[in-house]
Design an enzyme around this catalytic site. Sequence first.
Site, mmCIF file in Angstrom:
data_model
loop_
_atom_site.group_PDB
_atom_site.id
_atom_site.type_symbol
_atom_site.label_atom_id
_atom_site.label_comp_id
_atom_site.label_asym_id
_atom_site.label_seq_id
_atom_site.Cartn_x
_atom_site.Cartn_y
_atom_site.Cartn_z
ATOM 1 N N CYS A 1 0.832 -1.205 0.000
ATOM 2 C CA CYS A 1 0.000 0.000 0.000
ATOM 3 C C CYS A 1 0.876 1.270 0.000
ATOM 4 C CB CYS A 1 -0.966 -0.060 1.179
ATOM 5 S SG CYS A 1 -2.370 1.006 0.904
ATOM 6 N N HIS B 1 -3.711 -5.181 0.654
ATOM 7 C CA HIS B 1 -3.167 -5.639 1.944
ATOM 8 C C HIS B 1 -3.143 -7.170 2.017
ATOM 9 C CE1 HIS B 1 -2.849 -1.779 4.021
ATOM 10 N NE2 HIS B 1 -3.850 -1.424 3.243
ATOM 11 N N GLU C 1 -1.801 -8.909 4.188
ATOM 12 C CA GLU C 1 -1.755 -9.371 5.595
ATOM 13 C C GLU C 1 -3.129 -9.609 6.197
ATOM 14 O OE1 GLU C 1 -1.103 -6.380 4.483
ATOM 15 O OE2 GLU C 1 -1.592 -4.778 5.878
ATOM 16 N N ASP D 1 -0.281 -13.435 30.266
ATOM 17 C CA ASP D 1 0.847 -12.630 29.782
ATOM 18 C C ASP D 1 1.882 -12.405 30.875
ATOM 19 O OD1 ASP D 1 -0.872 -12.490 27.655
ATOM 20 O OD2 ASP D 1 -1.596 -10.485 28.149
#
Length: 518
Positions: free
Chosen positions: A83, A173, A175, A232
């Site tokens: 892009c 895109h 992704e 996490d």
Amino acid sequence: MTQQEKIIVLDFGGQYNQLIARRVREHNVYCEMLPFDTPLETIKKAEPIGIIFTGGPNSVYDPSAPTVDTGIFELGVPILGICYGCQLMAHLLGGCVSPAENASAREYGKTDTVFDTGCRLFAGLPEHSVVWMSHSDYMSKLPSGFSLTARSANCPNVAIADEKRGFYGVQFHPEVNHTEYGQKIFDNFLKLICNAGCDWTMEDFLKTSVEKLQKQIGEKGRVLLALSGGVDSSVLAALLGQAIGNRLTCVFVDHGLMRKNEGDEIEAAFSKWDINFIRVNAEDQFLGKLAGVRDPQEKRRIIGAEFGYVFRAEADRFGITNQDYLAQGTIYPDVIESGKGGADVIKSHHNRLLPPEVIARFKGVLEPLDLLFKDEVRALGRELGLSESVVMRQPFPGPGLAIRIIGEITKEKADLLREADYIMREEIAKCGEDKNLSQYFAVLTDLRSVGVMGDSRTYDYTLALRAVSTEDFMTAKWARIPYELLDRISTRIVNEVRGVNRIVYDITSKPPATVEWE
Ligand code: XMP
């Protein structure tokens, strides 16, 4: 081994840039994202096997448009521009990019595209497929040496390539999941163009992270870890434990907004680990500060700041100096939803809200997981040898029940919600439905309405149930849990929890909603 096999992603500010890095890692290639203005020398030293320019919100003609040192095109390293990255490459190499003012070349969303499958980037793709477009500028003239490799009905220049030099640009895109063959395009770029061995693993990530942390913290440095007991921060505790052993001190703050029994369970679990573990009970302190506050962002701000003050006090108590570090288990969605660069603030995750005076108290704040998505953190946890019960724990937000109580927070409301949430979790686990869900919980709304119990009128709260399935928590689907299960949960809650007379089930996905209510 693959330490030399590195892809560098240069970040030009797009919202989902980290998805690009993730796609690369999914192909087992090590990847680092660097700011667009990283000096050429640094990039050269890193010896990448390929470079990716991301998308971004600018037009290449904006006076403040981000750009790169054109020396990057002399490194002999393949480059993929996506892009904005594609337009920038075209612009810098002598092509022409124009605004698609009223032109049909402006495209957003799913677009049928025709590919030249002779181009290495598109090898193995069908001739036609759907890609996700989002651009208002288009390439009106190709740079010399480049040829056109894809087109759509509205835009002739969807993709360009200079195969000799290994430069590729796509206007769309690859992704995002909406691009049908996005994964194949990354696969081609990595394997056919960059000759990647694709053998990088989480084991490598673990090894590199431990080495990096040891170097940064030094031989004597200590770390205070903000431990919530969630996936996490537990994974980070294990990681830091491996890096610096008992120079790590883990502080778990019980703010009085944990789920039923949770504080005790966390204490029991971590007391078995070979780490310095401290529990701080601070219910009064947090509830006092939150009294009368209704605004969700304000609740988050107060809790983030209060966490910071507790950590600072504990650091003082345990002789952790200003030459030592504070560590947090921040992951990528926390960063992006809290508004990174130009991205919109969706909600400020608690670990982005430390007051500056707390940050200044330490040598720095370590957030070694901040490039990973939740499922990647889980994979790292497994690599560290953590049990499935720790690794697969459903997420629980740092601000806890504070954001699941809509409106003002009181201890009574927190107790009510704890009971209702416990019943929901118990029923879901009892029938094994928990295995199909990524996250499920109850929310205490601020709405009261009329009901009837026995022969009496009630005027009580509406409680909402939420259950979602998702991989990375950036998007999520509402879960189709069985009606009979919903019925059991609802009956038990209204019978057993005083103050609730109505139950609703949330049937919105993310987007447009978020997982939490607030
Ligand atoms: P949302 O509501 O943003 O939630 O769709 C995505 C995931 O993030 C969790 N969440 C948080 N986790 N601190 C955290 O550690 C926070 O402040 C926070 N807010 C939301 C949420 O539970 C879900 O799993």
